[in-house]
Write an enzyme that holds these catalytic residues in place. Sequence first.
Site, PDB file in Angstrom:
ATOM      1  N   GLY A 215       0.831  -1.209   0.000  1.00 47.14           N
ATOM      2  CA  GLY A 215       0.000   0.000   0.000  1.00 47.14           C
ATOM      3  C   GLY A 215       0.857   1.248   0.000  1.00 47.14           C
ATOM      4  N   ASN A 216       0.232   2.394   0.264  1.00 44.89           N
ATOM      5  CA  ASN A 216       0.979   3.651   0.347  1.00 44.89           C
ATOM      6  C   ASN A 216       0.311   4.549   1.379  1.00 44.89           C
ATOM      7  OD1 ASN A 216      -1.057   5.399  -1.057  1.00 44.89           O
ATOM      8  ND2 ASN A 216      -0.690   3.885  -2.660  1.00 44.89           N
ATOM      9  N   ARG A 217       0.854   5.726   1.572  1.00 40.38           N
ATOM     10  CA  ARG A 217       0.423   6.561   2.697  1.00 40.38           C
ATOM     11  C   ARG A 217      -0.659   7.575   2.322  1.00 40.38           C
ATOM     12  NH1 ARG A 217       5.851   7.568   3.405  1.00 40.38           N
ATOM     13  NH2 ARG A 217       5.362   9.750   3.344  1.00 40.38           N
TER      14      ARG A 217
END
Length: 415
Positions: A215-217
């Site tokens: 995932g990412n932020r």
Amino acid sequence: MPSPTPMQPSVQGRKVLLIVSGGIAAYKAAYVGRSLALLGADVRVVMTRSATKFIGAQTFAGLTGNPVSTELFGGGPDVPHVELARGAELAIVAPATANLLAKMSAGIADDIASATLLTVRCPVLVAPAMHTEMWENPATRSNIETLVGRGVYVAGPTAGALSSGDEGQGRMVEPGEIVSEALGILGRSQELAGVRVLVTAGGTHEPIDPVRFIGNRSSGRMGVTIAAEAAGRGAKVTLVAGALSVPVPGGIEVIHAPTADEMRSAVVARSTESDVIVKAAAVADFKPEVVASSKIKKSSGPPEIRLVPTPDILRELGTDGSIRKAGSILVGFAAETEADPRGLAAYAQEKLTLKGADIIVANDVASSDSGFGVETNRAVIATAGGVRELGLVSKRDLARGLVDEIIRQRGSTPH
Ligand code: PMT
């Protein structure tokens, strides 16, 4: 008191709710109601019980020519707060006490003012007024942040004289400023009427096994703020959402699309009916080729995970004309981390051509005050006509500038 300038649209007959809560600044709300009524707006005033201790309902009735609501139960068959909220085009809360802001944030509806605010579907403008200690209290800070995240407009407060002879931050902004802000919101609120806008927001989660993902932020704040801005201007907005950690304002249709593949399907399914598509989501570029059907055991040692590309949704939309509505506008984002000496502008122009988009917003995602999660963004907006440097701005201002650009490209001038 301001009158509409040639640039400002008429507010003749526009339905405005003025919600007055209990504070010393309540008398100034009379000027707000009077000004808007003189400009031709149909102003309905709602007062909390505390507000009536500071100024009489009769004053507002006389100034607006309309009855004033102070009670949740009217005695008749109608439900007053629902009747007031329906058809309202703008709700102004002035003064907005810490108590009423807290109720708005929590969704409490225990009097006519809070119940009406929970029911309205129109833009809401609040003008906070309270003592400095209350304004600075973490509870109030958090309530304001929640409300801004939901698309509520906040005017002030400012510093100056408060009640009891005190001085400090917490004084309500002057009525003229509230009226100007209200005229601006009313002017913009019809600009995208009848226009279908699709916005993607948040990060995708590409599963590795049933419990892990790549995932990412992304919090989704940027995309949700754009969705709220478009909805505030009258558009019918659909939000295709990956993982979000911010609330979505009411009135926006939300479609959950946790992975890049699901996001592609959701976007493509609606692309032929969308007049504007904004791709603010942080879509993973790669996903695991194989998703394990059960949790990968630590005892098996570190797994080797082969990654394969995900579909480039933006590029597909930009280069395959058949999957988009003719004349629609495509907006892409570019998240940049490297300090290229040519700057964000060069990235943005490169992506404009590469992805076939009409507008690219390039933003710096390497600084602590820009990009993922935070409320501000350092960005440029690139179009075929050139690049506009915005510098460090709030995501709300970036959203406003972007929607202005979309409106310009659609062939009408934003207010
Ligand atoms: O959500 P926030 O916390 O508010 O943070 C906002 C943000 C930093 C996520 C946002 O402003 C932003 O930059 N979004 C785009 C992030 C991104 O994926 O950038 P990119 O340079 O990797 O992709 C370029 C464009 O292609 C983007 O419009 C992206 O949505 C799109 N894309 C990317 C990969 C892919 N497989 N399909 C795509 O459509």
